[in-house]
Design an enzyme around this catalytic site. Sequence first.
Site, PDB file in Angstrom:
ATOM      1  N   ASN A 140       0.839  -1.195   0.000  1.00 23.58           N
ATOM      2  CA  ASN A 140       0.000   0.000   0.000  1.00 23.58           C
ATOM      3  C   ASN A 140       0.877   1.249   0.000  1.00 23.58           C
ATOM      4  O   ASN A 140       0.640   2.196  -0.744  1.00 23.58           O
ATOM      5  CB  ASN A 140      -0.898  -0.038   1.243  1.00 23.58           C
ATOM      6  CG  ASN A 140      -2.158   0.751   1.096  1.00 23.58           C
ATOM      7  OD1 ASN A 140      -2.841   0.651   0.091  1.00 23.58           O
ATOM      8  ND2 ASN A 140      -2.486   1.529   2.110  1.00 23.58           N
ATOM      9  N   VAL A 186      -5.786   4.488  -7.632  1.00 26.06           N
ATOM     10  CA  VAL A 186      -5.651   3.223  -6.906  1.00 26.06           C
ATOM     11  C   VAL A 186      -5.735   3.650  -5.438  1.00 26.06           C
ATOM     12  O   VAL A 186      -4.760   4.121  -4.865  1.00 26.06           O
ATOM     13  CB  VAL A 186      -4.322   2.515  -7.230  1.00 26.06           C
ATOM     14  CG1 VAL A 186      -4.177   1.246  -6.397  1.00 26.06           C
ATOM     15  CG2 VAL A 186      -4.235   2.188  -8.721  1.00 26.06           C
ATOM     16  N   PRO A 187      -6.929   3.543  -4.855  1.00 30.52           N
ATOM     17  CA  PRO A 187      -7.247   4.267  -3.616  1.00 30.52           C
ATOM     18  C   PRO A 187      -6.656   3.692  -2.327  1.00 30.52           C
ATOM     19  O   PRO A 187      -7.373   3.193  -1.455  1.00 30.52           O
ATOM     20  CB  PRO A 187      -8.773   4.235  -3.597  1.00 30.52           C
ATOM     21  CG  PRO A 187      -9.112   2.954  -4.284  1.00 30.52           C
ATOM     22  CD  PRO A 187      -8.076   2.800  -5.365  1.00 30.52           C
ATOM     23  N   CYS A 188      -5.358   3.820  -2.178  1.00 28.22           N
ATOM     24  CA  CYS A 188      -4.700   3.361  -0.956  1.00 28.22           C
ATOM     25  C   CYS A 188      -5.168   4.164   0.259  1.00 28.22           C
ATOM     26  O   CYS A 188      -5.050   3.692   1.393  1.00 28.22           O
ATOM     27  CB  CYS A 188      -3.185   3.406  -1.107  1.00 28.22           C
ATOM     28  SG  CYS A 188      -2.524   4.995  -1.620  1.00 28.22           S
ATOM     29  N   HIS A 189      -5.730   5.339   0.028  1.00 21.43           N
ATOM     30  CA  HIS A 189      -6.235   6.150   1.141  1.00 21.43           C
ATOM     31  C   HIS A 189      -7.447   5.503   1.809  1.00 21.43           C
ATOM     32  O   HIS A 189      -7.802   5.866   2.924  1.00 21.43           O
ATOM     33  CB  HIS A 189      -6.582   7.568   0.661  1.00 21.43           C
ATOM     34  CG  HIS A 189      -7.663   7.619  -0.366  1.00 21.43           C
ATOM     35  ND1 HIS A 189      -7.417   7.394  -1.711  1.00 21.43           N
ATOM     36  CD2 HIS A 189      -8.996   7.852  -0.259  1.00 21.43           C
ATOM     37  CE1 HIS A 189      -8.549   7.502  -2.380  1.00 21.43           C
ATOM     38  NE2 HIS A 189      -9.524   7.775  -1.520  1.00 21.43           N
TER      39      HIS A 189
END
Length: 156
Positions: free
Chosen positions: A115, A124-127
């Site tokens: 991540n 690419v929603p690592c949040h």
Amino acid sequence: MYYAIFESPIGPILLAGDEEGLKYVNFMKGKKKIEVPDSWVENEEFFREASRQLEAYFAGELKSFDVKLAPEGTEFQKSVWNALKEIPYGETRTYGEIAKNIGNPKASRAVGLANNRNPIAIIVPCHRVIGANGKLTGYASGLDIKEFLLKLEGSC
């Protein structure tokens, strides 16, 4: 490699990629800030669609991105990044849940490392990944940005 700088409500974002697709969406602050190499060529037109989608996202009008991606990483990292793309807008998952989703339930720490190495922020929603205790943890560009993105999506 082409690049452009997208001006977002939370600061400039570097977009970089080539004919294969988008390779980097990177906040221009924080630990993961990328310096633009001299060999890269500025080309805003190349990123017109990605910029349009980011504008719509920050306006609250876009919940899912549709741009060609070409992140570079290990197979494990790519499996994590693909799992991140499956987290719906407005929702979060824990590192452990992602580990289970990729078929490796004991790999939550490795998921955290993958991540952290995600080169394509927001899209690419690592949040959307949080700690097992439900708290915001680990965001290389700063927890303030992570919190902003989650609030924008209505999940914080």
